[in-house]
Design a protein around this motif. Structure first.
Motif, PDB file in Angstrom:
ATOM      1  N   PHE A 328       0.816  -1.213   0.000  1.00 58.39           N
ATOM      2  CA  PHE A 328       0.000   0.000   0.000  1.00 58.39           C
ATOM      3  C   PHE A 328       0.853   1.269   0.000  1.00 58.39           C
ATOM      4  CE2 PHE A 328      -3.624  -2.420   2.311  1.00 58.39           C
ATOM      5  CZ  PHE A 328      -4.105  -2.876   1.099  1.00 58.39           C
ATOM      6  N   CYS A 344      -6.679  -3.428  -4.265  1.00 59.62           N
ATOM      7  CA  CYS A 344      -6.209  -3.310  -2.886  1.00 59.62           C
ATOM      8  C   CYS A 344      -6.805  -4.440  -2.057  1.00 59.62           C
ATOM      9  CB  CYS A 344      -6.585  -1.948  -2.303  1.00 59.62           C
ATOM     10  SG  CYS A 344      -5.909  -0.562  -3.239  1.00 59.62           S
ATOM     11  N   ALA A 347      -7.757  -4.753   2.386  1.00 64.79           N
ATOM     12  CA  ALA A 347      -7.760  -3.297   2.551  1.00 64.79           C
ATOM     13  C   ALA A 347      -8.107  -2.857   3.962  1.00 64.79           C
ATOM     14  CB  ALA A 347      -8.729  -2.659   1.545  1.00 64.79           C
ATOM     15  N   LEU A 373      -4.026   5.804  -2.802  1.00 61.83           N
ATOM     16  CA  LEU A 373      -4.474   4.637  -3.554  1.00 61.83           C
ATOM     17  C   LEU A 373      -5.625   4.986  -4.494  1.00 61.83           C
ATOM     18  CD1 LEU A 373      -4.334   2.063  -0.620  1.00 61.83           C
ATOM     19  CD2 LEU A 373      -2.669   2.368  -2.459  1.00 61.83           C
ATOM     20  N   PHE A 382     -11.176  -1.931  -3.546  1.00 58.23           N
ATOM     21  CA  PHE A 382     -10.811  -2.223  -2.161  1.00 58.23           C
ATOM     22  C   PHE A 382     -11.586  -3.449  -1.692  1.00 58.23           C
ATOM     23  CE2 PHE A 382     -10.108   2.295  -2.789  1.00 58.23           C
ATOM     24  CZ  PHE A 382      -8.884   2.519  -2.182  1.00 58.23           C
TER      25      PHE A 382
END
Length: 626
Positions: A328, A344, A347, A373, A382
């Motif tokens: 990240f 992601c 997350a 992000l 996410f």
């Protein structure tokens, strides 16, 4: 596997007898499933049974196939998903077992969603778009062929049918144009005669009882391990079968990517789900498909173990594949919208900022990590579970991500994977864990059992280890984890590990700290997946994100039973991040979340041992002994 079952002719009679035939049918099905699968059918499910199943039964009777066995609400192995019906009978041509998975839809009108062949808009049905019913039943069919042993190498004996029995051809014409496949068929009301012909060609007019028995009694092959297939998934083609909400999330992301490229728009997709609901399967499937399409896509996590394992397993021998997996905090200097997609994963491990103690002074910033992000890709995705926040400073929540996106005027799509696939698909176990840990759903309660998942209490760590080692001997994967309640020493100079986890006469080392193997113990990032990992005790940071068949959990003195409930003891926890970086309220939440993660790693069963005597006594009233 569970299902309400009877020959089509009997179900048709059941639906037409008495003064209240619909209530009679739904009551019979609900009572059966309540006994066998421990579910509480919703009102919508009951209405569906009352209206759709009698029609399917009558179609079989009208086709001269009243002896075909109907397996209603057939539970897919290792999941909580249920197919509306599986028809079991004798193949008309070969005389062998034959099966048809049927997805029943009461829709009257539907059309493709923005010309996407896998998504549909349904008149009168909220939460658009929905998955194309032919795609849905195809995934059910493929999933059964993957996991049921009697179907091994014989997937041609299983067909899939989507039956929209209320819809006339003009009202679903779009759907026919994309419903193609050798073993998957779509029929509407106008094509009922064609459906009856299909059934007659598929089945001989003979009893399907034996075929149903063989299907229901079949052994279930172990599920495909995520990392074992990741290399082929990324490099070659899709290997995972995505079901329902999983497939819907996958298709919505692909659709959002295509629209963003065509229209120059930006969109955030948030996918939520509990342990084992398929978040990482979706992530890797998307990474593979988008890579093959030539899209600029990267995968990122906040987990060192997970990222390094992905780099070493799928990325082995390929620097190009390795480069797809980032952290990240890799996007502090990323070009805005330089990627088509940023996936992601995990997350919930997002942090407030990307800086850490070794960040150079000229790169330090108060910019929020979630903003970095979101800015990095046209479609940031996410995937998270809010109950897996286990370290101070982790802030990955739906609310936070949504707020940051909306503050920028970016559209947000949210998808819930509301069924779980780990823990044998046992929603009962997931609920039991949440109640045990005080994370929602009421007070702890006794484990009532589940045919699809095993839970037991060990009387000693020796007994726990022996049970798990026996499963290893049978070819299953197994690991032991524990709360962070013991010191964690560096390896000795002779390349051996210190047995830090000591309970009476039993002792084992923690998993390796670093990125190199120590003796026969694998590197930290490979503890959950590599040979030799069973000989060490894993912690939450090496277990999170992974799964194994059999799961042993040692509850340390940081979580004890007092006065009929579990309470946390912060002073008994040895995690430096928690002991120094959290107040008492946050520490309580993080310790509970830690055990939630540890208790939900297994796919076939979990064995629990508690160090504290009063806690063992408390658990003995909730769990069966080994």
């Amino acid at each position: 596997m569970t299902a309400f079952r009877c020959p089509a002719e009997e179900l048709a009679k059941l639906a037409s007898c008495g003064s209240l035939p619909e209530q009679r049918l739904s009551q019979a099905i609900a009572e059966h499933l309540g006994r066998t699968a421990r579910i509480s059918p919703s009102a919508a499910e009951r209405r569906s049974w009352d209206r759709s199943l009698p029609m399917l039964a009558r179609d079989l009777v009208d086709a001269g196939l009243g002896d075909v066995e109907m397996l209603v609400e057939f539970q897919l192995p290792l999941t909580s998903k249920r197919a509306d019906a599986v028809l079991a009978g004798v193949d008309r041509l070969t005389g062998h077992d034959a099966y048809v998975v049927v997805e029943l839809k009461q829709w009257s009108r539907a059309e493709l969603y923005e010309h996407d062949p896998d998504l549909v808009l349904v008149e009168g049905v909220p939460h658009a778009p929905r998955l194309h019913p032919a795609v849905q039943v195809r995934t059910y069919r493929d999933y059964l062929a993957d996991f049921i042993e009697v179907l091994d190498d014989r997937s041609d004996v299983v067909d899939g049918v989507a039956y929209l029995h209320n819809a006339a051809d003009p009202d679903i014409r779009d759907l026919y144009s994309t419903a193609r496949g050798k073993h998957v068929h779509l029929f509407g009301r106008t094509r009922r005669a064609a459906f009856l012909d299909y059934l007659r060609n598929r089945f001989a007019p003979r009893p399907g009882f034996d075929a149903a028995e063989r299907l229901l009694a079949s052994a279930i092959r172990p599920s495909k391990q995520l990392l074992a297939l990741a290399a082929r998934e990324i490099k070659e083609r899709e290997q995972f079968v995505l079901l329902d909400e999983q497939r819907l999330a996958y298709e919505i992301v692909l659709h959002s990517v295509d629209r963003a490229r065509k229209d120059g728009t930006k969109e955030v997709v948030i996918v939520t789900g509990g342990p084992g609901s398929g978040k990482s399967v979706i992530a890797l499937s998307l990474l593979g498909e988008l890579s093959r399409r030539g899209r600029a896509v990267l995968h990122a996590t906040g987990s060192r173990s997970f990222t390094e394992t992905l780099r070493r397993v799928p990325g082995k021998g390929s620097s190009k594949v390795k480069s797809l997996f980032k952290y990240f905090n890799s996007f502090t200097q990323a070009q805005p919208d330089g990627l088509d997609v940023l996936i992601c994963d995990e997350a919930h491990r997002l942090r407030e900022t990307s800086q850490y103690r070794f960040t150079p002074a000229h790169l330090r910033s108060d910019r929020r990590q979630v903003d970095e992000l979101i800015d990095a890709a046209r479609v940031p995705v996410f995937l998270l579970d809010e109950h897996q926040v286990v370290r101070p400073g982790e802030m990955g929540t739906v609310t936070a991500i949504r707020a940051h996106a909306q503050a920028r005027g970016i559209r947000v799509r949210e998808i819930s994977l509301n069924e779980q696939f780990r823990c044998g698909g046992s929603r009962a176990y997931e609920s039991w864990v949440l109640r045990l840990l005080g994370l929602g759903g009421g007070a702890p309660e006794p484990w009532e059992g589940d045919d699809h998942f095993s839970v037991a209490l060990a009387g000693s760590p020796e007994e726990l280890e022996a049970v798990l080692r026996s499963q290893l001997g049978l070819g299953y994967s197994a690991r032991i984890t524990a709360g962070f309640c013991w010191p964690w020493s560096e390896p000795r100079k002779d390349d051996t590990l210190v047995h830090d986890v000591r309970i009476g006469d039993w002792s084992r080392p923690w998993n390796v700290k670093g990125e190199r193997a120590v003796g026969q113990a694998p590197a930290s990032a490979l503890w959950a997946t590599a040979d030799g990992g069973f000989e060490q005790v894993g912690c939450v940071y090496t277990a999170q994100g992974f799964e194994y068949d059999w799961n042993g959990v040692i509850i340390g003195p940081d979580l004890v039973a007092r006065d009929g409930r579990l309470v946390t003891v912060r002073a008994a926890n040895r995690d430096p991040a928690l002991t120094r970086g959290a107040d008492d309220e946050e520490a309580d939440r993080l310790i509970r979340n830690t055990y939630k993660v540890l208790l939900t790693r297994g796919m076939a069963g979990t064995v629990i041992y508690a160090v504290d005597a009063e806690t063992r006594q408390f658990l003995s009233r909730l769990l069966p002994p080994l």
